[in-house]
Write a protein that holds these residues in place. Structure first.
Motif, PDB file in Angstrom:
ATOM      1  N   ARG A   5       0.842  -1.204   0.000  1.00 36.36           N
ATOM      2  CA  ARG A   5       0.000   0.000   0.000  1.00 36.36           C
ATOM      3  C   ARG A   5       0.872   1.247   0.000  1.00 36.36           C
ATOM      4  O   ARG A   5       2.050   1.233   0.396  1.00 36.36           O
ATOM      5  CB  ARG A   5      -0.984   0.000   1.158  1.00 36.36           C
ATOM      6  N   ALA A   7       0.347   5.049   1.623  1.00 36.96           N
ATOM      7  CA  ALA A   7      -0.572   5.616   2.624  1.00 36.96           C
ATOM      8  C   ALA A   7      -0.219   7.075   2.926  1.00 36.96           C
ATOM      9  O   ALA A   7       0.218   7.399   4.028  1.00 36.96           O
ATOM     10  CB  ALA A   7      -0.522   4.767   3.891  1.00 36.96           C
ATOM     11  N   GLU A  41      -4.398   8.803   4.512  1.00 37.75           N
ATOM     12  CA  GLU A  41      -4.292   8.902   5.972  1.00 37.75           C
ATOM     13  C   GLU A  41      -4.601  10.337   6.414  1.00 37.75           C
ATOM     14  O   GLU A  41      -3.715  11.122   6.746  1.00 37.75           O
ATOM     15  CB  GLU A  41      -2.910   8.420   6.414  1.00 37.75           C
ATOM     16  N   TYR A 192      -1.959   7.702  14.907  1.00 39.64           N
ATOM     17  CA  TYR A 192      -1.460   6.992  13.724  1.00 39.64           C
ATOM     18  C   TYR A 192      -1.159   5.522  14.025  1.00 39.64           C
ATOM     19  O   TYR A 192      -1.508   4.628  13.245  1.00 39.64           O
ATOM     20  CB  TYR A 192      -0.214   7.736  13.218  1.00 39.64           C
TER      21      TYR A 192
HETATM   22  N1  GLU Z   1       0.742   8.434   6.514  1.00 38.21           N
HETATM   23  C1  GLU Z   1       2.136   8.273   6.806  1.00 38.21           C
HETATM   24  C2  GLU Z   1       2.933   9.368   6.110  1.00 38.21           C
HETATM   25  O1  GLU Z   1       2.462   9.964   5.163  1.00 38.21           O
HETATM   26  C3  GLU Z   1       2.690   6.962   6.316  1.00 38.21           C
HETATM   27  C4  GLU Z   1       2.314   5.855   7.196  1.00 38.21           C
HETATM   28  C5  GLU Z   1       2.892   4.501   6.850  1.00 38.21           C
HETATM   29  O2  GLU Z   1       3.349   4.285   5.721  1.00 38.21           O
HETATM   30  O3  GLU Z   1       2.837   3.641   7.715  1.00 38.21           O
HETATM   31  O4  GLU Z   1       4.033   9.633   6.561  1.00 38.21           O
END
Ligand code: GLU
Length: 313
Positions: A5, A7, A41, A192
């Motif tokens: 994924r 994110a 996210e 998170y």
């Molecule tokens: N959303 C997080 C970021 O943009 C990444 C989280 C992850 O890959 O676990 O830094």
């Protein structure tokens, strides 16, 4: 089923560092014949904006990085926006509560700042456990006074060891290297660490590819997988791209943001240069993502942070 994924947090336009993550996570999972999911996210609703999320999708399409499910296109594990998944986080939090592992923390930011010894290079501070031993009466008195607690996980006295697929073995002794960490902030936003575990498990993610700045989050996440009885994915952390003067890239580096890059370069030029930095292209010559899949190898990805060669972008 192999599933990876990307994110991103839509708190600004993506920069080269985000693209590096998108490309590596895409190539890693595609080289194993798996699916690539896009999860937005956007838990931090004060910082994230829907138009940035739309822009992430548009920029990925421009680059030729096609996701198999997720984002606004949906898919079997929808929704793929964390802001719409709080019921799942509530449920996981409830299970941790039932195990007696969650307690409210009333410390202010200033208290946390003075009480915690600065710990690691990554700036993580270890919570000293100030509110850990509060009795139900202590808690009730604070709540009656209108204080709203954050929620922390009571970490057990043990170590977590795992083998990162790229960076090797990592061990943390939870009480002193990590401490009781946040599951939900006092304003009600889920942390998170909890959200990422719940979502990666729910979406059947088998490999997590992300920057080495998140390496030290992994033991916390592995603890949550274990406590919640969920299967943990494999982890691959890659070194960070640094600006030519050695700083970490941020969304403030406008000249390395997507808007500026798209004015100068074609998608194949951006992908070719990033693949070169990732050890997947012998020169910075233009490439499409599809051309890189077959030859992708983790052992040629650098293990140290990568300063951008001046003038490359
Ligand atoms: N959303 C997080 C970021 O943009 C990444 C989280 C992850 O890959 O676990 O830094």
């Amino acid at each position: 089923m192999v599933r990876g994924r990307f994110a991103p947090s839509p708190s600004g336009r993506m920069h080269l560092g985000n693209l590096f993550c998108a490309l590596l996570s895409f190539l890693s999972v595609k080289s194993r014949g798996g699916d690539w999911i896009l999860r937005i996210e956007d838990l931090d609703t004060a910082r994230c904006r829907p138009d940035y999320a739309r822009q992430v999708e548009e920029d990925l399409r421009w680059l030729g990085l096609a996701w198999d499910q997720g984002g606004s296109a949906g898919g079997p594990d929808a929704p793929y926006f964390q802001s719409r998944r709080t019921a799942f986080y509530e449920e996981a939090l409830g299970r941790l509560r039932e195990m007696g592992l969650v307690y409210p923390c009333f410390c202010t930011r200033a208290q946390l700042h003075t009480a915690s010894a600065p710990h690691r290079e990554d700036g993580l501070t270890v919570y000293p456990g100030t509110c850990r031993g509060f009795s139900p009466e202590d808690i009730a008195a604070r709540e009656a006074a209108g204080r709203k607690g954050a929620l922390r996980l009571r970490v057990p006295e043990k170590s977590i060891t795992f083998t990162d697929g790229h960076l090797g073995e990592v061990t943390e002794y939870l009480p002193t290297d990590c401490g009781d960490f946040l599951l939900r902030r006092s304003d009600g936003l889920f942390a998170y660490q909890l959200a990422v575990v719940v979502d990666d498990a729910a979406m059947g993610v088998t490999e997590v590819v992300r920057g080495a700045d998140l390496l030290t989050s992994t033991p916390r996440q592995l603890l949550l997988y274990e406590l919640l009885g969920l299967p943990a994915p494999e982890f691959f952390h890659f070194p960070l791209l640094l600006s030519p003067d050695g700083r970490r890239l941020s969304k403030r580096d406008g000249d390395l943001g997507l808007a500026a890059l798209r004015e100068k370069d074609s998608p194949e030029e951006v992908i070719g240069k990033l693949a070169y930095l990732a050890g997947q292209n012998p020169t910075a010559a233009p490439r499409t993502p599809g051309e890189l899949i077959e030859h992708f190898r983790w052992d040629t990805v650098p293990r140290q942070d990568i300063p951008l060669p001046p003038g490359l972008f």
